[in-house]
Design an enzyme around this catalytic site. Structure first.
Site, PDB file in Angstrom:
ATOM      1  N   SER A 255     -58.116  75.268 -11.788  1.00 50.83           N
ATOM      2  CA  SER A 255     -58.645  75.979 -12.951  1.00 50.83           C
ATOM      3  C   SER A 255     -58.755  75.023 -14.127  1.00 50.83           C
ATOM      4  O   SER A 255     -58.350  73.865 -14.047  1.00 50.83           O
ATOM      5  CB  SER A 255     -57.738  77.153 -13.303  1.00 50.83           C
ATOM      6  OG  SER A 255     -56.564  76.662 -13.906  1.00 50.83           O
ATOM      7  N   LYS A 256     -59.326  75.561 -15.202  1.00 50.47           N
ATOM      8  CA  LYS A 256     -59.570  74.784 -16.431  1.00 50.47           C
ATOM      9  C   LYS A 256     -58.375  73.947 -16.864  1.00 50.47           C
ATOM     10  O   LYS A 256     -58.537  72.833 -17.342  1.00 50.47           O
ATOM     11  CB  LYS A 256     -59.907  75.750 -17.570  1.00 50.47           C
ATOM     12  CG  LYS A 256     -61.299  76.273 -17.486  1.00 50.47           C
ATOM     13  CD  LYS A 256     -62.215  75.432 -18.356  1.00 50.47           C
ATOM     14  CE  LYS A 256     -63.675  75.685 -18.008  1.00 50.47           C
ATOM     15  NZ  LYS A 256     -64.360  74.507 -17.519  1.00 50.47           N
ATOM     16  N   ARG A 257     -57.182  74.546 -16.719  1.00 50.14           N
ATOM     17  CA  ARG A 257     -56.040  73.816 -17.265  1.00 50.14           C
ATOM     18  C   ARG A 257     -55.729  72.548 -16.461  1.00 50.14           C
ATOM     19  O   ARG A 257     -54.964  71.701 -16.891  1.00 50.14           O
ATOM     20  CB  ARG A 257     -54.817  74.728 -17.393  1.00 50.14           C
ATOM     21  CG  ARG A 257     -54.086  75.002 -16.146  1.00 50.14           C
ATOM     22  CD  ARG A 257     -53.110  76.147 -16.280  1.00 50.14           C
ATOM     23  NE  ARG A 257     -52.968  76.765 -14.980  1.00 50.14           N
ATOM     24  CZ  ARG A 257     -52.121  76.349 -14.074  1.00 50.14           C
ATOM     25  NH1 ARG A 257     -51.331  75.322 -14.313  1.00 50.14           N
ATOM     26  NH2 ARG A 257     -52.060  76.947 -12.901  1.00 50.14           N
TER      27      ARG A 257
END
Ligand code: GLU
Length: 490
Positions: A255-257
């Site tokens: 994911s984005k993180r």
């Protein structure tokens, strides 16, 4: 398989955002499989979630695929014999198939409201049951239906999920068994007249004569639903191949993180498509030996579903950067030169610098940076550093220039620079040999020669090789930087 044994595969993204690396890998595997088999790759836009789908996103996904070098043979942009290729343009077809299921009593109108379904789900959970549709509307009489319609209720259409085991021989996962009873009747046409994913996928895959469904394994739970629909509609089944998930290094969903997740972000960060394609191919597929570098055509030659692994692949950003650095180095010099110049010019300071117009400077810039960058977005800041007239030199380092020999060397280099008519002349005057001669005149070589020069012109311990760096800075800047480095000394 279709009768004529032609391989037909599809990549079927929902145009609800940008192309994720997971989607790109699915597209890549479909592409490789199709090309290897001399088959057909269909691009289909699964835009039935009208609220979230957009044409912009459809076009952006196509741009990303093209940027990766992946082409398709039929699709919303180019048409083809099995079109249309956008699901919202195919709604009447889903209507026809749904009507067949209604007629044969394998589907029924369901009048339950979202609230009713939600309550049912909560009650099932509270009772410790698996939440699945109760089948409440399955046996409504004609009169009851007419009554509900009279109240203004718009029905969805639900498929009567046969309660029997489903076995799928998945080309990646092997035999997969879905026991009877785990899946309730599910919606195939929503009350707004749009098809649900599972239904549209089956109707389209069958009408488009898709031979192999290669997709992410998050769709494995949908497969028994789809298989049951094929059977109900008396349609031949395609073969299924579910490709494992891509996980982040911490084994969570990527994911984005964890960093960039979309192809567009990687493009904007200065990855080249060859690197991304090569890296993605190795996420879940292995060539069977230690080889790591493959062009797209080489991948086509080697690819097979047998070598796609069942276990999840882990996304390693460092490895991807390493691939990118490799592909940057491997570019032909002309191409690399233009690419680096284009990226350097993203900084307005570089864009305005006269140096950028000098082909010699652009070539030197690329030579200088190739071994120092992994992604092209590092180029503008490095180029700005090159264009500075002054550099900061910390006091301790500057002190090194108090050494009489060091000072003489840099002073002589400044004189050489001042005497050079242009960059080309200075390139000759600061070549490896010329610097060695400069050292010889002062009886030094190696670090004793290079370090004071590097300190005076960059204030850094290490960096770009001097015979490239000096002409890249150019004679005037070198003379200026040396002058200012020495000006602070006694
Ligand atoms: N639209 C679906 C997705 O993007 C396609 C799934 C499939 O390939 O069947 O995940």
């Amino acid at each position: 398989m279709t009768n004529d044994e032609t391989v037909r595969v599809r990549f079927a993204p929902a145009p609800t955002g940008s192309l994720h690396v997971g989607g790109a890998r699915t597209a890549l595997f479909n592409y490789l499989f199709a090309r290897r088999a001399r088959g057909v790759l269909v691009l289909r836009s699964e835009d039935t979630d009208v609220g979230r789908s957009s044409l912009d996103s459809e076009l952006a996904i196509q741009d990303d695929l093209r940027w990766l070098g992946l082409s398709w043979d039929e699709g919303p942009d180019i048409g083809g014999p099995y079109g249309p290729y956008r699901q919202t343009d195919r709604v009447d077809r889903y209507g026809l198939s749904a009507a067949r299921l209604l007629e044969t009593e394998q589907a029924y109108p369901c009048y339950c409201t979202p609230q009713e379904l939600e309550e049912e789900r909560k009650a099932a959970e509270a009772a410790g049951h698996m939440p699945r549709y109760s089948g409440k509307c399955r046996d409504l009489s004609r009169a009851q239906r007419a009554d509900l319609e009279a109240q203004g209720r718009k029905p969805a259409i639900r498929f009567t999920m046969p309660q029997r085991d489903v076995y799928v021989e998945d080309l990646v996962r092997g035999a997969v068994h879905f026991p009877a009873g785990s899946i309730g009747d599910f919606v195939i046409m929503k009350s707004d007249g749009n098809p649900a994913y599972n239904f549209a996928a089956v109707v389209d895959d069958s009408e488009m004569e898709i031979s192999h469904v290669i997709r992410a394994d998050e769709h494995l739970p949908n497969t028994p639903r789809q298989v049951s629909l094929y059977e109900a509609l008396e349609l031949p089944l395609p073969l299924f191949a579910h490709v494992s998930m891509i996980l982040a290094p911490d084994h969570q969903k990527l994911s984005k993180r964890h960093g960039a997740t979309s192809v567009a972000e990687y493009r904007d960060q200065g990855y080249v498509p060859e690197a991304l394609v090569n890296y993605l191919a190795l996420l879940g597929w292995s060539p069977g030996d230690d080889r790591e570098f493959f062009t797209l055509d080489e991948l086509v030659e080697r690819f097979s579903l047998e070598r796609v692994t069942k276990s999840p692949a882990v996304f390693d950003h460092a490895k991807l950067r390493w691939f990118n650095a490799h592909y940057l180095r491997a570019l032909p010099r002309d191409e690399r030169t233009e690419l680096f110049a284009r990226w350097a010019a993203q900084d307005p300071l570089v864009a305005q610098a006269p140096d950028l117009k000098d082909p010699l400077w652009r070539g030197l810039l690329a030579d200088a940076m190739t071994d120092h960058v992994e992604t092209l977005d590092q180029v503008p800041a490095l180029a700005v550093d090159v264009l500075r007239d002054d550099v900061h030199i910390d006091t301790a380092m500057r002190g090194e220039l108090n050494d009489p020999v060091a000072r003489e060397i840099v002073q002589e280099l400044a004189a050489v620079a001042a005497g050079s008519s242009d960059r080309a002349a200075f390139a000759q005057a600061s070549s490896k040999d010329a610097l060695a001669q400069l050292g010889a005149r002062h009886s030094v070589k190696g670090r004793a020669l290079f370090h004071p020069i590097r300190v005076a012109v960059t204030g850094q311990e290490r960096g770009i090789e001097l015979p490239i760096l000096l002409p890249l800075l150019g004679p005037q800047r070198v003379a200026k930087r040396i002058r200012s480095a020495l000006s602070g000394l006694k």
